[in-house]
Design a protein around this motif. Structure first.
Motif, PDB file in Angstrom:
ATOM      1  N   ALA A  72     -29.631 -11.810 -12.023  1.00  0.00           N
ATOM      2  CA  ALA A  72     -30.671 -12.819 -12.238  1.00  0.00           C
ATOM      3  C   ALA A  72     -30.324 -13.681 -13.444  1.00  0.00           C
ATOM      4  O   ALA A  72     -29.560 -13.277 -14.324  1.00  0.00           O
ATOM      5  N   SER A  73     -30.928 -14.849 -13.490  1.00  0.00           N
ATOM      6  CA  SER A  73     -30.782 -15.736 -14.642  1.00  0.00           C
ATOM      7  C   SER A  73     -31.676 -15.269 -15.782  1.00  0.00           C
ATOM      8  O   SER A  73     -32.595 -14.458 -15.585  1.00  0.00           O
ATOM      9  N   GLY A  74     -31.451 -15.821 -16.968  1.00  0.00           N
ATOM     10  CA  GLY A  74     -32.299 -15.502 -18.109  1.00  0.00           C
ATOM     11  C   GLY A  74     -33.765 -15.803 -17.853  1.00  0.00           C
ATOM     12  O   GLY A  74     -34.636 -14.956 -18.101  1.00  0.00           O
ATOM     13  N   LEU A  95     -30.145  -4.953 -15.065  1.00  0.00           N
ATOM     14  CA  LEU A  95     -30.272  -6.386 -14.827  1.00  0.00           C
ATOM     15  C   LEU A  95     -28.972  -7.066 -15.243  1.00  0.00           C
ATOM     16  O   LEU A  95     -28.548  -6.958 -16.398  1.00  0.00           O
ATOM     17  N   GLU A  96     -28.344  -7.754 -14.293  1.00  0.00           N
ATOM     18  CA  GLU A  96     -27.082  -8.448 -14.553  1.00  0.00           C
ATOM     19  C   GLU A  96     -27.387  -9.908 -14.889  1.00  0.00           C
ATOM     20  O   GLU A  96     -27.834 -10.670 -14.030  1.00  0.00           O
ATOM     21  N   LEU A  97     -27.153 -10.286 -16.129  1.00  0.00           N
ATOM     22  CA  LEU A  97     -27.419 -11.660 -16.566  1.00  0.00           C
ATOM     23  C   LEU A  97     -26.377 -12.602 -15.984  1.00  0.00           C
ATOM     24  O   LEU A  97     -25.182 -12.473 -16.247  1.00  0.00           O
ATOM     25  N   ASP A 123     -22.919 -10.322 -16.650  1.00  0.00           N
ATOM     26  CA  ASP A 123     -22.178 -10.444 -15.398  1.00  0.00           C
ATOM     27  C   ASP A 123     -21.060 -11.476 -15.522  1.00  0.00           C
ATOM     28  O   ASP A 123     -21.163 -12.434 -16.279  1.00  0.00           O
ATOM     29  N   ASP A 124     -19.982 -11.244 -14.749  1.00  0.00           N
ATOM     30  CA  ASP A 124     -18.863 -12.186 -14.656  1.00  0.00           C
ATOM     31  C   ASP A 124     -18.346 -12.613 -16.022  1.00  0.00           C
ATOM     32  O   ASP A 124     -18.146 -13.806 -16.293  1.00  0.00           O
ATOM     33  N   ALA A 125     -18.143 -11.640 -16.903  1.00  0.00           N
ATOM     34  CA  ALA A 125     -17.620 -11.943 -18.234  1.00  0.00           C
ATOM     35  C   ALA A 125     -16.309 -12.713 -18.109  1.00  0.00           C
ATOM     36  O   ALA A 125     -15.418 -12.344 -17.349  1.00  0.00           O
ATOM     37  N   GLY A 126     -16.238 -13.819 -18.867  1.00  0.00           N
ATOM     38  CA  GLY A 126     -15.074 -14.683 -18.832  1.00  0.00           C
ATOM     39  C   GLY A 126     -15.307 -15.976 -18.084  1.00  0.00           C
ATOM     40  O   GLY A 126     -14.472 -16.880 -18.113  1.00  0.00           O
ATOM     41  N   ILE A 127     -16.467 -16.084 -17.410  1.00  0.00           N
ATOM     42  CA  ILE A 127     -16.799 -17.269 -16.617  1.00  0.00           C
ATOM     43  C   ILE A 127     -18.078 -17.891 -17.168  1.00  0.00           C
ATOM     44  O   ILE A 127     -19.005 -17.188 -17.569  1.00  0.00           O
TER      45      ILE A 127
END
Length: 231
Positions: A72-74, A95-97, A123-127
């Motif tokens: 989910a988004s912030g 919860l995956e930010l 989530d998706d660290a690096g992007i």
């Protein structure tokens, strides 16, 4: 909207840790297309909340004691926390930010997750906005490396440098690390060599709807020897 569940594997124990819940739509369009359209139309928050509420309901069919993560988004995490949802106490929740949540929209997301009793994942660290700075600022419980960086790790010096920086940031705050995109035996070997705590990807299983999970988990155990408790 319906949901599929993709296994998260504990590489330390060679055991099922839990699942990431993934939204699916009956028209066959990819979930990211639906969410992108909702964003363009100004309806993203409503769609995200509908997905989160649907996952909470669908999770009633999962076995006890597993982790279930939701992306989910912030703003969606904040709004979800305000609804005071009744999360099934049999499960651990995460919860995956989303990586496209701008910093000014998610400064309090760790507080929101804590109030819900959820683990926080970047989530998706690096992007996108999921940078080293976000990791150090929010101090998530789990840092989830983006698939594209991982699959290019061996071939790209730039990817290697980026991954190493992100892993160092995670370890600096004592966060666990999760890699997505494990699609081959070689990927799994690399994930172990890089000392990831957890992994997910098609090599283990795609997302599976609830009714198909027992058979899929028994197949995973037979093929890779992964311990599958409670199935």
């Amino acid at each position: 909207m319906k949901f599929a569940f993709q296994p998260l594997i504990n590489l330390r124990a060679d055991a099922l840790l839990g699942f990431e819940a993934l939204a699916r739509f009956s028209d066959g369009r990819r979930p990211d297309e639906h969410f992108a359209q909702a964003r363009a139309e100004g309806n993203l928050l409503a769609l995200e909340l509908r997905a989160l509420e649907g996952i909470v309901h669908a999770a009633e069919g999962l076995p006890d004691g597993l982790l279930l993560t939701m992306n989910a988004s912030g703003p969606a995490i904040k709004a979800f926390a305000r609804t005071a949802p009744e999360l099934d106490p049999r499960l651990d929740w995460g919860l995956e930010l989303h990586e496209l949540s701008a910093p000014e929209l998610c400064d309090a997301v760790r507080v929101d997750a804590d109030e819900l009793g959820c683990l926080l994942l970047v989530d998706d660290a690096g992007i996108g906005y999921a940078t080293r700075e976000r990791i150090l600022r929010l101090k998530p419980h789990i840092v989830k490396l983006d698939r594209s960086l991982f699959v290019h790790y061996l071939a790209s010096a730039e990817a290697r440098e980026h991954v190493d920086i992100l892993l160092a940031a995670a370890r600096e705050i004592n966060a666990k690390t999760l890699v997505e995109g494990v699609e081959t035996a070689e990927h799994l070997e690399l994930a172990r060599r890089l000392d990831f705590d957890y992994a997910q990807g098609f090599y283990f299983s795609p997302g599976i709807e609830l009714a198909g999970l027992p058979a899929a988990m028994h197949e995973l155990h037979g093929r890779l020897g992964i311990d599958i408790p409670r199935f």
